[in-house]
Design a protein around this motif. Sequence first.
Motif, mmCIF file in Angstrom:
data_model
loop_
_atom_site.group_PDB
_atom_site.id
_atom_site.type_symbol
_atom_site.label_atom_id
_atom_site.label_comp_id
_atom_site.label_asym_id
_atom_site.label_seq_id
_atom_site.Cartn_x
_atom_site.Cartn_y
_atom_site.Cartn_z
ATOM 1 N N PHE A 1 0.812 -1.230 0.000
ATOM 2 C CA PHE A 1 0.000 0.000 0.000
ATOM 3 C C PHE A 1 0.837 1.267 0.000
ATOM 4 O O PHE A 1 0.281 2.364 0.034
ATOM 5 C CB PHE A 1 -1.022 -0.003 1.131
ATOM 6 N N ALA B 1 -1.808 -1.270 -3.582
ATOM 7 C CA ALA B 1 -3.144 -1.472 -3.002
ATOM 8 C C ALA B 1 -3.025 -1.851 -1.537
ATOM 9 O O ALA B 1 -2.025 -2.444 -1.111
ATOM 10 C CB ALA B 1 -3.881 -2.594 -3.740
ATOM 11 N N ASN B 2 -4.059 -1.512 -0.798
ATOM 12 C CA ASN B 2 -4.182 -2.032 0.550
ATOM 13 C C ASN B 2 -4.436 -3.546 0.439
ATOM 14 O O ASN B 2 -5.193 -3.994 -0.434
ATOM 15 C CB ASN B 2 -5.369 -1.352 1.248
ATOM 16 N N GLU C 1 -9.974 -7.235 -5.390
ATOM 17 C CA GLU C 1 -10.454 -6.286 -6.411
ATOM 18 C C GLU C 1 -9.273 -5.772 -7.227
ATOM 19 O O GLU C 1 -9.341 -5.677 -8.459
ATOM 20 C CB GLU C 1 -11.171 -5.091 -5.775
ATOM 21 N N SER C 2 -8.174 -5.418 -6.557
ATOM 22 C CA SER C 2 -7.016 -4.843 -7.260
ATOM 23 C C SER C 2 -6.409 -5.831 -8.236
ATOM 24 O O SER C 2 -5.786 -5.435 -9.216
ATOM 25 C CB SER C 2 -5.942 -4.405 -6.273
ATOM 26 N N SER D 1 -9.294 -15.650 -0.668
ATOM 27 C CA SER D 1 -9.925 -15.205 -1.921
ATOM 28 C C SER D 1 -8.937 -15.028 -3.070
ATOM 29 O O SER D 1 -9.348 -14.899 -4.214
ATOM 30 C CB SER D 1 -10.682 -13.880 -1.690
ATOM 31 N N TYR E 1 -6.245 -5.341 2.076
ATOM 32 C CA TYR E 1 -7.667 -5.662 2.214
ATOM 33 C C TYR E 1 -8.425 -5.521 0.891
ATOM 34 O O TYR E 1 -9.533 -6.030 0.756
ATOM 35 C CB TYR E 1 -8.303 -4.773 3.289
ATOM 36 N N ASP E 2 -7.817 -4.804 -0.076
ATOM 37 C CA ASP E 2 -8.456 -4.644 -1.388
ATOM 38 C C ASP E 2 -7.788 -5.532 -2.439
ATOM 39 O O ASP E 2 -7.932 -5.292 -3.644
ATOM 40 C CB ASP E 2 -8.350 -3.167 -1.851
ATOM 41 N N ALA E 3 -7.030 -6.531 -1.989
ATOM 42 C CA ALA E 3 -6.212 -7.313 -2.931
ATOM 43 C C ALA E 3 -7.072 -7.974 -4.021
ATOM 44 O O ALA E 3 -6.734 -7.911 -5.203
ATOM 45 C CB ALA E 3 -5.413 -8.371 -2.180
ATOM 46 N N ARG F 1 -10.542 -10.847 8.720
ATOM 47 C CA ARG F 1 -10.790 -10.278 7.380
ATOM 48 C C ARG F 1 -9.577 -10.501 6.462
ATOM 49 O O ARG F 1 -9.727 -10.833 5.292
ATOM 50 C CB ARG F 1 -11.094 -8.777 7.531
ATOM 51 N N TRP F 2 -8.379 -10.338 7.016
ATOM 52 C CA TRP F 2 -7.152 -10.592 6.239
ATOM 53 C C TRP F 2 -7.111 -12.054 5.770
ATOM 54 O O TRP F 2 -6.772 -12.330 4.615
ATOM 55 C CB TRP F 2 -5.928 -10.268 7.112
ATOM 56 N N VAL G 1 -9.206 -12.510 2.849
ATOM 57 C CA VAL G 1 -8.552 -11.996 1.638
ATOM 58 C C VAL G 1 -7.576 -13.040 1.096
ATOM 59 O O VAL G 1 -7.542 -13.326 -0.111
ATOM 60 C CB VAL G 1 -7.802 -10.666 1.939
#
Length: 267
Positions: free
Chosen positions: A75, A99-100, A106-107, A138, A102-104, A131-132, A135
């Motif tokens: 990030f 990217a953060n 989508e990025s 995912s 947490y947005d991996a 949450r991590w 990710v």
Amino acid sequence: MERNRALWDAWAEEHFGSAFYGVDRFRAGDSTLPDFDVDAVGAVAGKRLLHLQCHFGLDTLSWARLGAVVTGLDFSPKAVGLARRVAETCGLRARFIHANVYDAAESLGGERFPVVVATAGVLPWLPDIPRWAGVVASVLEPGGLFYLREFHPVSQVFAPSSANPRAPELRYPYFPTGDPVREAAEASYAGAGVVEDGTSCEWPHSLGEVMQSLLDAGLRLETVREFPFTTYRAYPWLEEGTDGRWRWPGDQSPLPLMYSLRCHAPH
Ligand SMILES: C[S@@+](CC[C@H](N)C(=O)[O-])C[C@H]1O[C@@H](n2cnc3c(N)ncnc32)[C@H](O)[C@@H]1O
């Protein structure tokens, strides 16, 4: 996290010129990967590998030198810019994404990887480990490998004592509290100086929280290792052995200093 990003932007530039990171040594052909990471991840030649929180990419590019088709994500825009520069000057093919973590997903446009790695100083910067872990799940292909090596949270409860900075003093919580430990950031592990208005926010995460979060995210945990050493002087009370690794003083290793986890996504 925004405060941390500003700090990492400042540190990235200083780290880039530091003897600790030795960008010149890397350019001359060195790998920054310890043998135990390479052994744990196994053969990567021809495999797509995602490196989360890659800083300015020396580890990412070391995986590229082993034949992996690498993507690094961080990030800090400064770190990502420097990573791209090293890749170019070394003639290594790599993709670096700003990217953060947490947005991996989508990025990365939904791309999934057979190998995902994150090592050495990544989790304390993150507020939410369940949450991590989601990710991580995912961005893994079915059957894909996730490898984490991190400083052991048991060793992170200590800070240098005010009476004797070479002695540890119990200061931080082991168990997650939800709140970050906010501190005026001092010099970094790589010798980067004090940053003006540099405040770091770090969240304690216990080993149980990390392992349970990965299990809850559906990953199969296969290997858990605890190490009695670090690869550099992560704490002032450690002593260097003849093998170049740093341990607690004395013959016994009273507490672990790092750990690693290997897990697989279900098929
Ligand atoms: C200690 S460094 C990782 C060091 C790396 N193992 C190395 O030796 O170069 C931590 C990295 O995490 C990144 N980072 C921290 N929080 C992040 C977040 N929320 N998303 C993405 N990157 C983050 C920082 O920018 C920094 O590059």
